[in-house]
Design an enzyme around this catalytic site. Sequence first.
Site, PDB file in Angstrom:
ATOM      1  N   HIS A  35       0.829  -1.211   0.000  1.00  0.00           N
ATOM      2  CA  HIS A  35       0.000   0.000   0.000  1.00  0.00           C
ATOM      3  C   HIS A  35       0.867   1.266   0.000  1.00  0.00           C
ATOM      4  O   HIS A  35       0.462   2.299   0.530  1.00  0.00           O
ATOM      5  CB  HIS A  35      -0.998  -0.006   1.161  1.00  0.00           C
ATOM      6  CG  HIS A  35      -2.097  -1.012   0.958  1.00  0.00           C
ATOM      7  ND1 HIS A  35      -3.324  -0.688   0.431  1.00  0.00           N
ATOM      8  CD2 HIS A  35      -2.117  -2.359   1.158  1.00  0.00           C
ATOM      9  CE1 HIS A  35      -4.067  -1.776   0.345  1.00  0.00           C
ATOM     10  NE2 HIS A  35      -3.351  -2.808   0.776  1.00  0.00           N
ATOM     11  N   ASP A 171       1.702  -3.922  -9.484  1.00  0.00           N
ATOM     12  CA  ASP A 171       1.469  -5.253 -10.055  1.00  0.00           C
ATOM     13  C   ASP A 171       1.847  -5.303 -11.528  1.00  0.00           C
ATOM     14  O   ASP A 171       2.497  -6.239 -12.001  1.00  0.00           O
ATOM     15  CB  ASP A 171      -0.005  -5.647  -9.892  1.00  0.00           C
ATOM     16  CG  ASP A 171      -0.462  -5.539  -8.457  1.00  0.00           C
ATOM     17  OD1 ASP A 171       0.399  -5.412  -7.562  1.00  0.00           O
ATOM     18  OD2 ASP A 171      -1.681  -5.568  -8.220  1.00  0.00           O
TER      19      ASP A 171
HETATM   20  C1  GLA Z   1      -2.979  -4.419  -4.881  1.00  0.00           C
HETATM   21  C2  GLA Z   1      -2.834  -3.278  -5.873  1.00  0.00           C
HETATM   22  C3  GLA Z   1      -1.419  -2.715  -5.871  1.00  0.00           C
HETATM   23  C4  GLA Z   1      -0.960  -2.392  -4.441  1.00  0.00           C
HETATM   24  C5  GLA Z   1      -1.246  -3.569  -3.504  1.00  0.00           C
HETATM   25  C6  GLA Z   1      -0.940  -3.244  -2.075  1.00  0.00           C
HETATM   26  O1  GLA Z   1      -2.204  -5.499  -5.300  1.00  0.00           O
HETATM   27  O2  GLA Z   1      -3.147  -3.707  -7.177  1.00  0.00           O
HETATM   28  O3  GLA Z   1      -1.357  -1.569  -6.696  1.00  0.00           O
HETATM   29  O4  GLA Z   1      -1.540  -1.207  -3.976  1.00  0.00           O
HETATM   30  O5  GLA Z   1      -2.581  -4.009  -3.585  1.00  0.00           O
HETATM   31  O6  GLA Z   1       0.401  -3.034  -1.884  1.00  0.00           O
END
Ligand code: GLA
Length: 382
Positions: A35, A171
């Site tokens: 996050h 991601d």
């Molecule tokens: C999800 C979101 C990412 C990131 C994570 C927490 O995977 O897609 O962008 O914010 O949560 O780290």
Amino acid sequence: MNLDLAVLDAFRGLTGGDPEGIWRAPGRINLIGEHTDYNDGFVLPFALPQAAYLAASRRDDNRIRIVSVDLGERFETDLADLAPNHDGWHAYLAGVFWALREAGHDVGGADLALASDVPIGAGLSSSAAIECVLVEALNDLYDLGIDPMARAVLARRTENGYVGAPTGLMDQAASMLCTAGHALFLDCRSLSVDQVPLDPGAHGRAILVVDTGTRHSHAGGEYATRRADCEQAARELGVPALRDVAADGLDERLAGLSDERLVRRARHVITENDRVLQACAALRRDDFAALGELMTASHASMRGDYEITEESVDLTVQTALDAGATGARMTGGGFGGCVLVLAPVESLGAITAAVTTAFVDSGRSAPATFVARPSAGAGRLN
Ligand code: GLA
């Protein structure tokens, strides 16, 4: 069957011919930095061997035809009919055409066959893998010449603008840019990256992934409220993003926030950014003991300050640590999903057994586990 063969077969079933190529884009696991991406901060994910596979060819009539091997379903639409806030499995693919065209890229229709072995909803970025594999394929097929980071940004645009999930860039950047044997350090503000060598096996360690099987149906809403809290905290602190707040003297810096909840949310993000920097430094000196401590501290911060863990991940972390893990933390968006356990290779059996027993004793199903090896990012197979 190998998934590259599965998509080849499905493509032939869809079109009667061979595809122009087959592409692959992996899921990811985040070593540390949770996050932080939407706070302009730092993350340190690596790519998994599990991936989405896509067989694809261009079409010259602006049609998109997709077959999903995993679901045994087909979907067909016209480029002219693409509109945001579309749901269903095909949104992650249809949205890529939308994002590319919205960004001014001259992309036409395509025939597509998709298969993936990235577990869905486990916090391992199954959706980013699907978006990235198609961006990668269309970039090649239509000769778009988009560089890898811009490809990741377009894949994220699909998720934010078309699917409607307000996620950060981690991601898609991981799926697109990771290299085998490395974690990817990403500065989510400057978008600069650094490939940090990650070879726990060379030091007698392994990274075990425990999929708790817990899937939280409210994760989407909770994600958005965490994000809003961070934005409010940054506004109240008079900075563009929480990235801009230093970790030293934190209590004093956060004392002026209007709500105790905002103090905790901000404290997680600010200390987590600092932990990512420390984790990179620890990896560069092969200090897995320090890395493990940072991972466990990250989990405590997600549990106490960010409040995004739940019983099954907390149980996994505590049981793994009690059974000899060097460090453990939940990974991904939260409210369930997977736990990452760093452990000496000789403790893996005991840790897996202890976690399984703890799950069964508390009335849960035994969790799925696998050892994660840092793998390659998106690319063309043939
Ligand atoms: C999800 C979101 C990412 C990131 C994570 C927490 O995977 O897609 O962008 O914010 O949560 O780290």
